[in-house]
Motif scaffolding. Structure first.
Motif, PDB file in Angstrom:
ATOM      1  N   LEU A   6       0.905  98.274   3.616  1.00  0.00           N
ATOM      2  CA  LEU A   6       0.670  98.513   2.342  1.00  0.00           C
ATOM      3  C   LEU A   6       1.207  97.239   1.607  1.00  0.00           C
ATOM      4  N   LYS A   7       2.274  96.576   1.954  1.00  0.00           N
ATOM      5  CA  LYS A   7       2.879  95.298   1.119  1.00  0.00           C
ATOM      6  C   LYS A   7       1.700  94.129   1.468  1.00  0.00           C
ATOM      7  N   THR A   8       1.193  94.129   2.789  1.00  0.00           N
ATOM      8  CA  THR A   8       0.034  93.008   2.871  1.00  0.00           C
ATOM      9  C   THR A   8      -1.061  93.322   2.237  1.00  0.00           C
ATOM     10  N   LEU A   9      -1.444  94.634   2.269  1.00  0.00           N
ATOM     11  CA  LEU A   9      -2.709  94.918   1.334  1.00  0.00           C
ATOM     12  C   LEU A   9      -2.608  94.640  -0.147  1.00  0.00           C
ATOM     13  N   VAL A  10      -1.522  94.967  -0.646  1.00  0.00           N
ATOM     14  CA  VAL A  10      -0.970  94.805  -2.059  1.00  0.00           C
ATOM     15  C   VAL A  10      -1.104  93.319  -2.354  1.00  0.00           C
ATOM     16  N   GLU A  11      -0.484  92.519  -1.495  1.00  0.00           N
ATOM     17  CA  GLU A  11      -0.390  91.079  -1.610  1.00  0.00           C
ATOM     18  C   GLU A  11      -1.914  90.514  -1.711  1.00  0.00           C
ATOM     19  N   PRO A  20      -4.509  88.945 -14.222  1.00  0.00           N
ATOM     20  CA  PRO A  20      -3.421  89.756 -13.618  1.00  0.00           C
ATOM     21  C   PRO A  20      -3.975  91.290 -13.324  1.00  0.00           C
ATOM     22  N   ILE A  21      -3.590  91.814 -12.193  1.00  0.00           N
ATOM     23  CA  ILE A  21      -4.061  92.983 -11.869  1.00  0.00           C
ATOM     24  C   ILE A  21      -3.155  94.037 -12.009  1.00  0.00           C
ATOM     25  N   ARG A  22      -3.492  95.089 -12.559  1.00  0.00           N
ATOM     26  CA  ARG A  22      -2.540  96.281 -12.889  1.00  0.00           C
ATOM     27  C   ARG A  22      -2.431  97.243 -11.712  1.00  0.00           C
ATOM     28  N   LEU A  23      -1.031  97.642 -11.786  1.00  0.00           N
ATOM     29  CA  LEU A  23      -0.509  98.412 -10.615  1.00  0.00           C
ATOM     30  C   LEU A  23      -1.513  99.498 -10.498  1.00  0.00           C
ATOM     31  N   GLU A  24      -2.060 100.206 -11.757  1.00  0.00           N
ATOM     32  CA  GLU A  24      -2.841 101.347 -11.310  1.00  0.00           C
ATOM     33  C   GLU A  24      -4.175 101.000 -10.675  1.00  0.00           C
ATOM     34  N   ARG A  25      -4.747  99.801 -10.930  1.00  0.00           N
ATOM     35  CA  ARG A  25      -5.792  99.609 -10.377  1.00  0.00           C
ATOM     36  C   ARG A  25      -5.648  99.193  -8.633  1.00  0.00           C
ATOM     37  N   ILE A  26      -4.625  98.874  -8.387  1.00  0.00           N
ATOM     38  CA  ILE A  26      -4.188  98.621  -6.988  1.00  0.00           C
ATOM     39  C   ILE A  26      -4.077  99.905  -6.203  1.00  0.00           C
ATOM     40  N   LEU A  39       7.042 100.054  -5.707  1.00  0.00           N
ATOM     41  CA  LEU A  39       7.808  99.753  -5.004  1.00  0.00           C
ATOM     42  C   LEU A  39       7.822  98.603  -4.064  1.00  0.00           C
ATOM     43  N   VAL A  40       6.426  98.377  -3.581  1.00  0.00           N
ATOM     44  CA  VAL A  40       6.195  97.142  -2.584  1.00  0.00           C
ATOM     45  C   VAL A  40       6.037  95.896  -3.677  1.00  0.00           C
ATOM     46  N   LEU A  41       5.408  96.087  -4.853  1.00  0.00           N
ATOM     47  CA  LEU A  41       5.135  94.918  -5.734  1.00  0.00           C
ATOM     48  C   LEU A  41       6.773  94.563  -6.121  1.00  0.00           C
ATOM     49  N   GLN A  42       7.373  95.498  -6.304  1.00  0.00           N
ATOM     50  CA  GLN A  42       9.042  94.945  -6.807  1.00  0.00           C
ATOM     51  C   GLN A  42       9.525  94.188  -5.595  1.00  0.00           C
ATOM     52  N   GLU A  43       9.359  94.611  -4.137  1.00  0.00           N
ATOM     53  CA  GLU A  43       9.766  93.676  -3.097  1.00  0.00           C
ATOM     54  C   GLU A  43       8.975  92.387  -3.072  1.00  0.00           C
ATOM     55  N   LEU A  44       7.773  92.420  -3.226  1.00  0.00           N
ATOM     56  CA  LEU A  44       6.937  91.058  -2.948  1.00  0.00           C
ATOM     57  C   LEU A  44       7.586  90.096  -4.416  1.00  0.00           C
ATOM     58  N   GLY A  54       5.532  77.426  -3.408  1.00  0.00           N
ATOM     59  CA  GLY A  54       4.882  76.657  -4.361  1.00  0.00           C
ATOM     60  C   GLY A  54       4.628  77.577  -5.571  1.00  0.00           C
ATOM     61  N   PHE A  55       4.564  78.761  -5.151  1.00  0.00           N
ATOM     62  CA  PHE A  55       4.140  79.809  -6.389  1.00  0.00           C
ATOM     63  C   PHE A  55       5.025  81.199  -6.222  1.00  0.00           C
ATOM     64  N   ILE A  56       5.064  81.958  -7.280  1.00  0.00           N
ATOM     65  CA  ILE A  56       5.732  83.120  -7.384  1.00  0.00           C
ATOM     66  C   ILE A  56       4.960  84.313  -8.034  1.00  0.00           C
ATOM     67  N   LEU A  57       5.234  85.438  -7.635  1.00  0.00           N
ATOM     68  CA  LEU A  57       4.537  86.452  -8.262  1.00  0.00           C
ATOM     69  C   LEU A  57       5.157  87.150  -9.493  1.00  0.00           C
ATOM     70  N   GLN A  58       4.282  86.983 -10.521  1.00  0.00           N
ATOM     71  CA  GLN A  58       5.026  87.519 -11.672  1.00  0.00           C
ATOM     72  C   GLN A  58       4.204  88.637 -12.413  1.00  0.00           C
ATOM     73  N   GLU A  59       4.784  89.479 -13.265  1.00  0.00           N
ATOM     74  CA  GLU A  59       4.258  90.413 -13.833  1.00  0.00           C
ATOM     75  C   GLU A  59       3.774  89.944 -15.364  1.00  0.00           C
ATOM     76  N   ILE A  60       2.410  89.850 -15.638  1.00  0.00           N
ATOM     77  CA  ILE A  60       2.156  89.147 -16.754  1.00  0.00           C
ATOM     78  C   ILE A  60       1.149  90.179 -17.364  1.00  0.00           C
ATOM     79  N   ALA A  61       1.387  90.234 -18.685  1.00  0.00           N
ATOM     80  CA  ALA A  61       0.302  91.322 -19.713  1.00  0.00           C
ATOM     81  C   ALA A  61       0.341  92.617 -18.891  1.00  0.00           C
ATOM     82  N   GLY A  62       1.098  93.204 -18.277  1.00  0.00           N
ATOM     83  CA  GLY A  62       0.895  94.446 -17.942  1.00  0.00           C
ATOM     84  C   GLY A  62       0.362  94.410 -16.240  1.00  0.00           C
ATOM     85  N   GLY A  63       0.104  93.317 -15.759  1.00  0.00           N
ATOM     86  CA  GLY A  63      -0.510  93.169 -14.540  1.00  0.00           C
ATOM     87  C   GLY A  63       0.493  92.302 -13.518  1.00  0.00           C
TER      88      GLY A  63
END
Lengths: 189, 255
Positions: A6-11, A20-26, A39-44, A54-63
């Motif tokens: 699931l984690k790799t898929l979400v990624e 920015p993609i919303r959790l609901e859409r995923i 849960l996996v988003l938090q981990e990621l 060189g880059f990070i995963l951020q929660e932006i504008a609800g996505g």
């Protein structure tokens, strides 16, 4: 599917999203519980923050979105040939007022700033940082303004609650200001 | 006494006042109005001597200061006394100054944020072409974008220099019918396709009104397939046969 998969898929889904993609859409796309996606988003997010990447995963504008690190800005700019832009103070003041006080009318902005703000508001509308929320139900039906998703994306905010807390300056003690009948201020020369 | 003033640094009268209060280390809750007014007027003079236009707001503030001062010199009126304690004439100004300072500070904080496409970058994707069956990908069109699009068309339409009395004006009703004709057998129509080339301002306005009427009558839907992308018109009802409307100009309130 297990958590690792699931984690790799979400990624992957975050990777291919233009915005920015919303959790609901995923969750919808993968047909899994929102809770497990969260849960996996938090981990990621935590993993990318900890890894020297060189880059990070951020929660932006609800996505969720991959973004480069601010300290690399100057180098990345060399590639993308972006000239660094700056907001005028008028634009920043106006944005701040609208961000914190929305929904707000132009008259309210101008009362707070003490200057005509029509031009600034128009520029910010053109840049899609503001939007018209509607009209106020008072005589003249003035426009009501609010900030947009682009505003959150530009400033890297999760939502409006992510704005820094407004500092209250020297709490006004109105008792001091209530010059009673017996204490008219002495005339100054 | 010379006051050093850097004019371009002031966002407005409140900003200038805050600056003066800070510079003189005045207590914001007990502003010596006479002193601050004197300095404020000097500042305005400096601005004027530099041949810069003093914005009306600065003058308004100056008169507000003088008004406050005169109120403070007057003994409190007895009527108000009877009702309630009279508020310090400066209170309103102090509230505004503190409030303004709050947002000024917030603006300075916002200015320190790393910004997208300035310090921080995300991947960019080329805009996707319009595809069939992507209905759910559509955004509804906001009023502001609609006006933007209209402005875009009007920019193409120069003001006519010659003024002739012209009887052959298109009526909104005519345009409504011609838009419907245009839409017949079409899936969609882009906003710019509506307008004649080269567009005449008169026609542009008439066409735009006609389009709005059709939206109001629920015969048209406006959609975009990307934020701020092309605006598309869709027939909202798929009817058998051509769409016709029995409309009188009067019924729309145009003449």
């Amino acid at each position: 599917m297990d958590t690792a998969e699931l984690k790799t898929l979400v990624e992957a889904l975050v990777f291919v999203s233009p915005e920015p993609i919303r959790l609901e859409r995923i969750a919808e796309a993968l047909d899994v519980e929102r809770k497990s996606v969260a849960l996996v988003l938090q981990e990621l997010v935590a993993e990318y923050a900890a890894a020297s990447r060189g880059f990070i995963l951020q929660e932006i504008a609800g996505g969720f979105q991959f973004r480069t690190r601010p300290e690399h800005g100057e180098w990345v700019r060399r590639l993308v040939k972006n000239r660094p832009f700056r907001f005028s103070r008028a634009a920043l003041e106006t944005l701040a007022i609208i961000a914190y006080r929305q929904p707000v009318t132009r008259a309210e902005i101008e009362y707070l700033r003490g200057v005509d703000s029509g031009g600034v508001v128009k520029t910010l509308l053109d840049r899609h940082l503001l939007r018209i929320l509607g009209k106020k139900d008072v005589p003249g039906r003035p426009m009501i303004y609010g900030t947009t998703r682009e505003f959150l994306e530009l400033f890297g905010l999760r939502d409006l609650a992510g704005l820094p807390t407004l500092k209250e300056f020297s709490e006004l003690n109105l008792d001091v200001l209530d010059a009673g009948a017996d204490s008219v201020a002495p005339p100054e020369n | 006494m010379a006051y050093e003033i850097k004019i371009e640094n002031f966002e407005g009268p409140l900003d200038l006042l805050l600056h003066l209060i800070r510079k003189n280390e005045m207590d914001i809750c007990d502003i010596p109005i006479a002193e601050i007014t004197a300095q404020y007027l000097v500042a305005i003079d400096v601005i004027q001597s530099l041949n810069l236009d003093v914005a009306g707001e600065f003058l308004l503030m100056a008169s507000t200061l003088l008004y406050i001062k005169s109120r403070m010199l007057l003994p409190p009126s007895e009527e108000e006394d009877a009702e309630e304690e009279e508020e310090d004439p400066r209170a309103e100004l102090v509230r505004r100054l503190l409030e303004y300072q709050k947002y000024k500070d917030a603006a300075a904080t916002l200015d320190t944020f790393p910004l997208l496409d300035r310090e921080i970058f995300a991947r960019t994707f080329p805009a996707r072409e319009l595809e069939e069956g992507e209905e759910e990908e559509f955004h509804s069109v906001g009023l502001y974008e609609l006006v933007e699009a209209l402005r875009g068309v009007l920019r193409e339409a120069p003001e006519p220099v010659i003024h002739e009395v012209d009887q052959e004006r298109l009526s909104v009703t005519d345009r409504i019918n011609s838009i419907l004709t245009l839409l017949e057998g079409r899936q969609s129509l882009s906003f710019t396709e509506l307008f004649p080339t080269p567009p005449l301002r008169q026609d542009v306005v008439t066409t735009f009104l006609a389009m709005l009427e059709l939206v109001k009558l629920r015969l048209l839907r406006l959609m975009q397939n990307s934020r701020y992308g092309t605006i598309w018109l869709y027939p909202a009802v798929v009817e058998e046969g051509p769409l016709t409307l029995q409309l009188e100009d009067d019924s729309l309130g145009y003449c």
